[in-house]
Scaffold this motif. Structure first.
Motif, PDB file in Angstrom:
ATOM      1  N   ILE A  89       3.035  87.445  89.489  1.00  0.00           N
ATOM      2  CA  ILE A  89       4.199  87.001  89.496  1.00  0.00           C
ATOM      3  C   ILE A  89       4.677  87.018  87.929  1.00  0.00           C
ATOM      4  CG2 ILE A  89       5.790  84.969  89.933  1.00  0.00           C
ATOM      5  CD1 ILE A  89       3.970  84.256  92.078  1.00  0.00           C
ATOM      6  N   ASN A  90       5.696  88.077  87.660  1.00  0.00           N
ATOM      7  CA  ASN A  90       6.071  88.145  86.278  1.00  0.00           C
ATOM      8  C   ASN A  90       5.050  88.142  85.237  1.00  0.00           C
ATOM      9  OD1 ASN A  90       8.713  88.022  86.920  1.00  0.00           O
ATOM     10  ND2 ASN A  90       8.813  86.007  87.068  1.00  0.00           N
ATOM     11  N   THR A  91       3.842  89.106  85.610  1.00  0.00           N
ATOM     12  CA  THR A  91       2.813  89.357  84.622  1.00  0.00           C
ATOM     13  C   THR A  91       2.594  90.680  84.325  1.00  0.00           C
ATOM     14  OG1 THR A  91       0.985  89.411  86.309  1.00  0.00           O
ATOM     15  CG2 THR A  91       1.587  87.201  85.271  1.00  0.00           C
ATOM     16  N   TYR A  92       3.538  91.726  84.819  1.00  0.00           N
ATOM     17  CA  TYR A  92       3.457  93.142  84.612  1.00  0.00           C
ATOM     18  C   TYR A  92       3.675  93.284  83.161  1.00  0.00           C
ATOM     19  CZ  TYR A  92       3.623  98.098  85.758  1.00  0.00           C
ATOM     20  OH  TYR A  92       3.305  99.353  85.977  1.00  0.00           O
ATOM     21  N   ASN A  93       2.919  93.850  82.347  1.00  0.00           N
ATOM     22  CA  ASN A  93       3.006  94.318  80.932  1.00  0.00           C
ATOM     23  C   ASN A  93       3.611  95.633  80.824  1.00  0.00           C
ATOM     24  OD1 ASN A  93       3.042  94.450  78.231  1.00  0.00           O
ATOM     25  ND2 ASN A  93       0.980  93.648  77.813  1.00  0.00           N
ATOM     26  N   ALA A  94       4.901  95.575  80.581  1.00  0.00           N
ATOM     27  CA  ALA A  94       5.706  96.992  80.072  1.00  0.00           C
ATOM     28  C   ALA A  94       6.386  96.934  78.965  1.00  0.00           C
ATOM     29  CB  ALA A  94       6.651  97.303  81.520  1.00  0.00           C
ATOM     30  N   THR A  95       5.788  96.295  78.034  1.00  0.00           N
ATOM     31  CA  THR A  95       6.224  96.054  76.673  1.00  0.00           C
ATOM     32  C   THR A  95       5.881  97.121  75.586  1.00  0.00           C
ATOM     33  OG1 THR A  95       4.454  94.600  75.842  1.00  0.00           O
ATOM     34  CG2 THR A  95       6.253  93.698  77.427  1.00  0.00           C
ATOM     35  N   PRO A 151       4.002  89.407  73.407  1.00  0.00           N
ATOM     36  CA  PRO A 151       5.002  89.280  74.340  1.00  0.00           C
ATOM     37  C   PRO A 151       4.477  88.033  75.155  1.00  0.00           C
ATOM     38  CG  PRO A 151       3.701  91.291  75.058  1.00  0.00           C
ATOM     39  CD  PRO A 151       3.116  91.154  73.604  1.00  0.00           C
ATOM     40  N   GLN A 152       5.662  87.138  75.592  1.00  0.00           N
ATOM     41  CA  GLN A 152       5.164  86.127  76.239  1.00  0.00           C
ATOM     42  C   GLN A 152       6.460  85.883  77.529  1.00  0.00           C
ATOM     43  OE1 GLN A 152       2.648  83.234  74.878  1.00  0.00           O
ATOM     44  NE2 GLN A 152       2.351  85.274  74.503  1.00  0.00           N
ATOM     45  N   ALA A 153       6.359  84.840  78.199  1.00  0.00           N
ATOM     46  CA  ALA A 153       7.451  84.444  79.274  1.00  0.00           C
ATOM     47  C   ALA A 153       7.423  82.905  79.334  1.00  0.00           C
ATOM     48  CB  ALA A 153       7.226  85.350  80.439  1.00  0.00           C
ATOM     49  N   ALA A 193       1.056  77.030  87.801  1.00  0.00           N
ATOM     50  CA  ALA A 193       1.805  77.339  86.490  1.00  0.00           C
ATOM     51  C   ALA A 193       2.283  79.055  86.793  1.00  0.00           C
ATOM     52  CB  ALA A 193       1.248  77.112  85.461  1.00  0.00           C
ATOM     53  N   LEU A 194       3.541  79.161  86.659  1.00  0.00           N
ATOM     54  CA  LEU A 194       3.873  80.448  86.932  1.00  0.00           C
ATOM     55  C   LEU A 194       4.961  80.922  85.844  1.00  0.00           C
ATOM     56  CD1 LEU A 194       4.710  80.798  90.736  1.00  0.00           C
ATOM     57  CD2 LEU A 194       2.639  81.536  89.424  1.00  0.00           C
ATOM     58  N   ASN A 195       5.105  82.355  85.645  1.00  0.00           N
ATOM     59  CA  ASN A 195       6.089  82.764  84.542  1.00  0.00           C
ATOM     60  C   ASN A 195       7.488  82.876  85.429  1.00  0.00           C
ATOM     61  OD1 ASN A 195       4.208  83.051  82.378  1.00  0.00           O
ATOM     62  ND2 ASN A 195       4.114  85.486  82.894  1.00  0.00           N
ATOM     63  N   ILE A 196       8.647  82.319  84.824  1.00  0.00           N
ATOM     64  CA  ILE A 196       9.786  82.332  85.352  1.00  0.00           C
ATOM     65  C   ILE A 196      10.582  83.464  85.178  1.00  0.00           C
ATOM     66  CG2 ILE A 196       9.665  79.846  85.535  1.00  0.00           C
ATOM     67  CD1 ILE A 196      11.678  79.631  83.630  1.00  0.00           C
ATOM     68  N   GLU A 197      10.102  84.208  84.241  1.00  0.00           N
ATOM     69  CA  GLU A 197      11.008  85.486  83.927  1.00  0.00           C
ATOM     70  C   GLU A 197       9.788  86.607  83.521  1.00  0.00           C
ATOM     71  OE1 GLU A 197      13.126  84.409  80.923  1.00  0.00           O
ATOM     72  OE2 GLU A 197      11.585  83.712  79.415  1.00  0.00           O
ATOM     73  N   PRO A 198      10.194  87.772  83.514  1.00  0.00           N
ATOM     74  CA  PRO A 198       9.239  88.847  83.130  1.00  0.00           C
ATOM     75  C   PRO A 198       8.261  88.787  81.735  1.00  0.00           C
ATOM     76  CG  PRO A 198      11.234  89.826  84.183  1.00  0.00           C
ATOM     77  CD  PRO A 198      11.355  88.429  83.743  1.00  0.00           C
ATOM     78  N   LEU A 199       7.212  89.243  81.811  1.00  0.00           N
ATOM     79  CA  LEU A 199       6.352  89.157  80.449  1.00  0.00           C
ATOM     80  C   LEU A 199       7.118  89.936  79.392  1.00  0.00           C
ATOM     81  CD1 LEU A 199       3.864  88.091  79.413  1.00  0.00           C
ATOM     82  CD2 LEU A 199       2.860  90.480  80.049  1.00  0.00           C
ATOM     83  N   GLY A 200       7.483  89.528  78.313  1.00  0.00           N
ATOM     84  CA  GLY A 200       8.094  90.157  77.406  1.00  0.00           C
ATOM     85  C   GLY A 200       9.580  89.869  77.031  1.00  0.00           C
ATOM     86  N   LEU A 232       6.132  86.196  70.475  1.00  0.00           N
ATOM     87  CA  LEU A 232       5.782  85.303  69.327  1.00  0.00           C
ATOM     88  C   LEU A 232       6.341  86.045  68.133  1.00  0.00           C
ATOM     89  CD1 LEU A 232       2.028  84.492  70.555  1.00  0.00           C
ATOM     90  CD2 LEU A 232       3.957  83.253  70.786  1.00  0.00           C
ATOM     91  N   PRO A 233       6.185  85.176  67.267  1.00  0.00           N
ATOM     92  CA  PRO A 233       6.837  85.580  65.671  1.00  0.00           C
ATOM     93  C   PRO A 233       5.964  86.888  65.363  1.00  0.00           C
ATOM     94  CG  PRO A 233       6.812  83.367  65.519  1.00  0.00           C
ATOM     95  CD  PRO A 233       5.943  83.649  67.017  1.00  0.00           C
TER      96      PRO A 233
END
Length: 223
Positions: free
Chosen positions: A143-149, A179-181, A196-203, A207-208
């Motif tokens: 769930i919202n963990t696909y890394n396409a960054t 990349p974070q979410a 605990a889940l990401n509420i939006e896509p990864l990326g 982080l700074p």
């Protein structure tokens, strides 16, 4: 147990622009395959078939406030008969899929002449990672963990020979942040009471960027 493998192809073109100066372009395509997932022996992926839906609370983590996006997050739990530690044993299984990375780099160099040298480069990498090696094999981990960054790196370096055979060298590197979410802990299930889940896509957030500066002085000594 499969062993992960990687293939990598690269193509580089370099040309001298003028005396002591050159430019280089590089393209790299890499794949990771024969990856693995961590499957539960008594709770296969198909057992996660009971939906639990919660409202997306937005960035503030509170439902019913102005920043709520008006969407829902659904996770999946398994039947009560498959609960308990007795059914939580895991094993490594082959994964269906690959990780892919495409990289482009442009660099310029000035080789040592007249007592100084310099180089600069910028690199950009596009990731295509549907999962990580040994990621748990159930729909909730996707769930919202696909890394396409994209990841970018800029490097600058140079060296200069000072009087009395003192050499000064400096390097600077700037790397884009990881990349974070936004993440939220949902509740409401019977066998998976909280998760605990990401509420939006990864990326969606990063982080700074990291910045590294290094300067070195060396004295040549003849023996």
């Amino acid at each position: 147990e499969p062993q992960p493998k990687s293939d990598e192809w690269s193509l580089t073109f370099e040309r001298e622009l003028m005396w002591n100066w050159a430019i280089r372009g590089t393209g790299v395509y890499a794949t990771n395959f024969d990856l693995r997932r961590l499957a539960e022996i008594n709770r296969p992926r198909s057992a996660y078939n009971i939906p639990v839906t919660n409202r997306n609370p937005g960035y503030d983590g509170l439902v019913g406030t102005a920043d709520d996006p008006g969407t829902s997050i659904t996770y999946w739990e398994y039947p009560a008969a498959l609960g308990g530690l007795a059914n939580s044993a895991t094993m490594v299984v082959p994964a269906d899929g690959k990780q892919r990375f495409k990289t482009l780099e442009v660099a310029g160099t000035r080789r040592m002449a007249g007592g100084w040298q310099a180089s600069a480069s910028i690199t950009a990498t596009k990731a295509d990672m549907p999962f990580t090696d040994e990621q748990a094999d159930n729909p909730n981990t996707e769930i919202n963990t696909y890394n396409a960054t994209w990841e970018t790196t800029t490097k600058l370096s140079g060296g200069y020979t000072l009087p009395f055979d003192v050499v000064m060298a400096a390097t600077y590197e700037r790397r884009s942040g990881t990349p974070q979410a936004s993440n939220y802990q949902f509740a409401g299930g019977q066998t998976i009471r909280t998760i605990a889940l990401n509420i939006e896509p990864l990326g969606t957030i990063n982080l700074p960027s990291t910045n590294l500066w290094n300067m070195r002085f060396a004295k040549r000594v003849r023996l």
